[in-house]
Design a protein around this motif. Structure first.
Motif, short mmCIF file in Angstrom:
data_model
loop_
_atom_site.label_atom_id
_atom_site.label_comp_id
_atom_site.label_asym_id
_atom_site.label_seq_id
_atom_site.Cartn_x
_atom_site.Cartn_y
_atom_site.Cartn_z
N PRO A 87 5.38 -5.87 40.81
CA PRO A 87 6.72 -6.47 40.94
C PRO A 87 7.53 -6.25 39.67
O PRO A 87 7.01 -6.39 38.56
CB PRO A 87 6.42 -7.96 41.17
N ASP A 88 8.80 -5.91 39.84
CA ASP A 88 9.65 -5.61 38.67
C ASP A 88 9.63 -6.69 37.59
O ASP A 88 9.52 -6.37 36.40
CB ASP A 88 11.09 -5.36 39.12
N PRO A 89 9.74 -7.99 37.95
CA PRO A 89 9.79 -9.00 36.90
C PRO A 89 8.54 -9.02 36.01
O PRO A 89 8.59 -9.47 34.88
CB PRO A 89 9.93 -10.32 37.67
N LEU A 90 7.44 -8.49 36.54
CA LEU A 90 6.19 -8.54 35.79
C LEU A 90 6.21 -7.65 34.56
O LEU A 90 5.62 -7.98 33.53
CB LEU A 90 5.03 -8.14 36.71
N TRP A 91 6.90 -6.52 34.66
CA TRP A 91 6.86 -5.59 33.52
C TRP A 91 8.23 -5.24 32.96
O TRP A 91 8.33 -4.63 31.90
CB TRP A 91 6.14 -4.30 33.92
N LEU A 92 9.31 -5.64 33.64
CA LEU A 92 10.64 -5.34 33.11
C LEU A 92 11.15 -6.40 32.15
O LEU A 92 11.98 -6.12 31.30
CB LEU A 92 11.64 -5.18 34.27
N ARG A 93 10.66 -7.63 32.29
CA ARG A 93 11.17 -8.67 31.40
C ARG A 93 10.36 -8.71 30.12
O ARG A 93 9.13 -8.56 30.15
CB ARG A 93 11.13 -10.04 32.09
N PRO A 94 11.02 -8.94 28.99
CA PRO A 94 10.27 -9.16 27.74
C PRO A 94 9.68 -10.55 27.73
O PRO A 94 10.09 -11.43 28.49
CB PRO A 94 11.34 -9.00 26.66
N GLY A 95 8.69 -10.76 26.88
CA GLY A 95 8.13 -12.10 26.76
C GLY A 95 6.67 -12.14 27.19
O GLY A 95 6.08 -11.14 27.59
N SER A 96 6.08 -13.32 27.11
CA SER A 96 4.66 -13.49 27.40
C SER A 96 4.40 -13.56 28.90
O SER A 96 5.30 -13.83 29.69
CB SER A 96 4.14 -14.76 26.71
N LEU A 97 3.14 -13.32 29.28
CA LEU A 97 2.73 -13.32 30.68
C LEU A 97 1.75 -14.45 30.94
O LEU A 97 1.06 -14.92 30.03
CB LEU A 97 2.05 -11.99 31.03
N THR A 98 1.67 -14.86 32.18
CA THR A 98 0.63 -15.81 32.57
C THR A 98 -0.68 -15.06 32.68
O THR A 98 -0.73 -13.83 32.71
CB THR A 98 0.97 -16.46 33.91
N ASP A 99 -1.80 -15.80 32.78
CA ASP A 99 -3.10 -15.16 32.92
C ASP A 99 -3.17 -14.31 34.19
O ASP A 99 -3.73 -13.22 34.19
CB ASP A 99 -4.21 -16.21 32.93
N THR A 100 -2.59 -14.82 35.28
CA THR A 100 -2.60 -14.06 36.54
C THR A 100 -1.80 -12.78 36.41
O THR A 100 -2.22 -11.71 36.87
CB THR A 100 -2.02 -14.92 37.68
N GLU A 101 -0.64 -12.88 35.79
CA GLU A 101 0.18 -11.68 35.58
C GLU A 101 -0.52 -10.68 34.68
O GLU A 101 -0.46 -9.47 34.92
CB GLU A 101 1.53 -12.08 34.96
N ARG A 102 -1.20 -11.18 33.67
CA ARG A 102 -1.89 -10.28 32.74
C ARG A 102 -3.01 -9.53 33.46
O ARG A 102 -3.23 -8.34 33.23
CB ARG A 102 -2.44 -11.08 31.56
N GLN A 103 -3.74 -10.23 34.34
CA GLN A 103 -4.81 -9.57 35.09
C GLN A 103 -4.26 -8.47 35.98
O GLN A 103 -4.85 -7.40 36.11
CB GLN A 103 -5.56 -10.62 35.93
N ALA A 104 -3.11 -8.73 36.62
CA ALA A 104 -2.49 -7.71 37.47
C ALA A 104 -2.06 -6.52 36.63
O ALA A 104 -2.24 -5.36 37.03
CB ALA A 104 -1.31 -8.32 38.21
N LEU A 105 -1.51 -6.78 35.46
CA LEU A 105 -1.03 -5.71 34.60
C LEU A 105 -2.19 -4.84 34.09
O LEU A 105 -2.03 -3.63 33.91
CB LEU A 105 -0.27 -6.32 33.42
N MET A 106 -3.33 -5.45 33.88
CA MET A 106 -4.48 -4.72 33.33
C MET A 106 -5.07 -3.71 34.31
O MET A 106 -5.91 -2.89 33.93
CB MET A 106 -5.55 -5.71 32.87
N ARG A 107 -4.62 -3.73 35.55
CA ARG A 107 -5.12 -2.76 36.53
C ARG A 107 -4.31 -1.47 36.55
O ARG A 107 -4.69 -0.49 37.20
CB ARG A 107 -5.12 -3.39 37.94
N HIS A 108 -3.18 -1.44 35.82
CA HIS A 108 -2.29 -0.30 35.97
C HIS A 108 -2.86 1.03 35.47
O HIS A 108 -2.49 2.08 36.02
CB HIS A 108 -0.92 -0.59 35.31
N PRO A 109 -3.73 1.09 34.45
CA PRO A 109 -4.21 2.41 34.03
C PRO A 109 -4.94 3.17 35.12
O PRO A 109 -4.83 4.41 35.22
CB PRO A 109 -5.15 2.09 32.85
N GLU A 110 -5.67 2.47 35.98
CA GLU A 110 -6.47 3.16 36.98
C GLU A 110 -5.63 3.73 38.12
O GLU A 110 -6.06 4.65 38.82
CB GLU A 110 -7.55 2.21 37.51
#
Length: 376
Positions: A249-272
């Motif tokens: 989702p755009d808000p997850l990576w387009l906005r600056p600032g800190s992430l929640t733990d759930t958002e961080r887990q989703a973001l950590m899947r992007h390299p694969e």
């Protein structure tokens, strides 16, 4: 002189320290804004007074939670600003860069303590040298302060700043890069990969020019290191390393600032995700490996698989440095400030335990050439 181990310890009241850390997140951008405006208008008494109050409040907050580095850094800066306010000396570019560097180091110190890193961070941040230098500055005759400020910056970062008169670091000039691939199917693939990267870049004005900057820096580091990675594979990895971000989702990576733990887990899947596309295309397996591993760290604290140094591809080690450098530059931009190449290079070196040491030296050599030859 402060000992590094004495500076790197949590204050007795950890709750108050975490409150200080949260307040620092809000305070530092405001202070940086003051510094930026003063570089444009160094005689603005209102901005001088505002910066003085901010540093005074920073020192007071650090003292309340008994956070020694905060007090040790803020106190000499406050003294310097008191002298500027009294018109003993002007607020020049060297002083501005020193204030910003000190704030960077304070932020990195707080971040290291919050994550529990009291082993590698102290030596990397060179806090004793910074604090001793700030104390010398605070009591130096006005005529000596510009030269002393440059010495402090060089002692802490390893780089001597240049071109500070106009208040902004110049954009890093491009240096010759290695041609990626001959004409043919491989070049056609690269053009396709670049088109995907351009789509990613177009999702936000924050990313304007990002792809070209990252490609040029990655290829230059690789060339300086003796070209251990096939350039075309590295270029492809640069183009597609964040492809997986576009599936979030755009808000997850387009906005600056800190992430929640759930958002961080989703973001950590992007390299694969980006790696999966490359792995399914003939001839791009090395690039797929680079993309999959570009967030791994030599000590095993990276993601997605916690690989350690020997298991990480050389191209992934290069891309990790390039990606982090761009992120620091973007942090400055998000705060509404001019990008500072010098401070971004210094921050990468201060966090060098996160990166492969065999590529930090080539990165520094490339950046030194760029800083020393502006405008080419």
């Amino acid at each position: 002189m402060f000992a590094a181990d004495a500076l790197f310890a949590l204050p007795p009241d950890e709750s108050s320290f975490h409150d200080f850390a949260d307040a620092l997140t809000d305070l530092v951008p405001a202070v940086e804004g003051n510094v930026h405006r003063l570089r444009r208008a160094p005689d603005d008494a209102g901005e001088v007074a505002s910066l003085f109050r901010a540093l005074h409040n920073l020192k007071g907050d650090a003292a309340l939670c008994r956070f020694a580095p905060g007090v040790a850094i803020a106190h000499p800066l406050e003294t310097l600003l008191a002298r500027v306010r009294a018109k003993e000396m002007p607020f020049d570019g060297a002083m501005a860069e020193t204030v910003l560097l000190a704030l960077d180091r304070l932020e990195l110190t707080v971040e290291a303590l919050v994550r529990g890193d009291t082993q590698t961070a102290p030596g990397n941040l060179r806090l004793p040298a910074l604090i001793a230098g700030l104390e010398r500055l605070a009591g130096a005759p006005p005529a000596q302060i510009p030269a002393l400020a440059l010495e402090v910056i060089e002692q802490v970062t390893g780089f001597r700043p240049t071109h500070l008169d106009d208040g902004d670091e110049p954009p890093a000039p491009r240096t010759p890069t290695v041609p990626a691939a001959p004409a043919g199917p491989q070049q056609d693939d690269l053009q396709f990969f670049r088109s995907l990267a351009d789509r990613f870049e177009a999702r936000s004005p924050r990313y304007a020019g990002r792809t070209e900057r990252q490609r040029d820096l990655a290829l230059d580091i690789n060339a300086d290191a003796g070209q251990p990675v096939p350039p075309a594979q590295l270029e492809a990895a640069v183009y597609l390393h964040d492809l997986g971000m576009m599936l979030l989702p755009d808000p997850l990576w387009l906005r600056p600032g800190s992430l929640t733990d759930t958002e961080r887990q989703a973001l950590m899947r992007h390299p694969e995700d980006g790696a999966g596309l490359l792995a399914r295309m003939p001839g791009w397996q090395a690039a797929a490996e680079i993309v999959a591993q570009h967030h791994e760290m030599p000590d095993g604290r990276g993601y997605p698989h916690g690989l350690k140094n020997g298991a990480i591809a050389p191209g992934a080690k290069i891309l990790a440095i390039v990606d982090a450098f761009e992120a620091v530059m973007l942090k400055h931009k998000d705060r509404g400030l001019a990008r500072s190449t010098l401070r971004a290079v210094a921050e990468i070196n201060a966090c060098e335990n996160q990166f492969a040491p065999e590529f930090i030296a080539p990165f520094n050599r490339v950046m030194r050439r760029r800083l020393e030859r502006p405008g080419e």
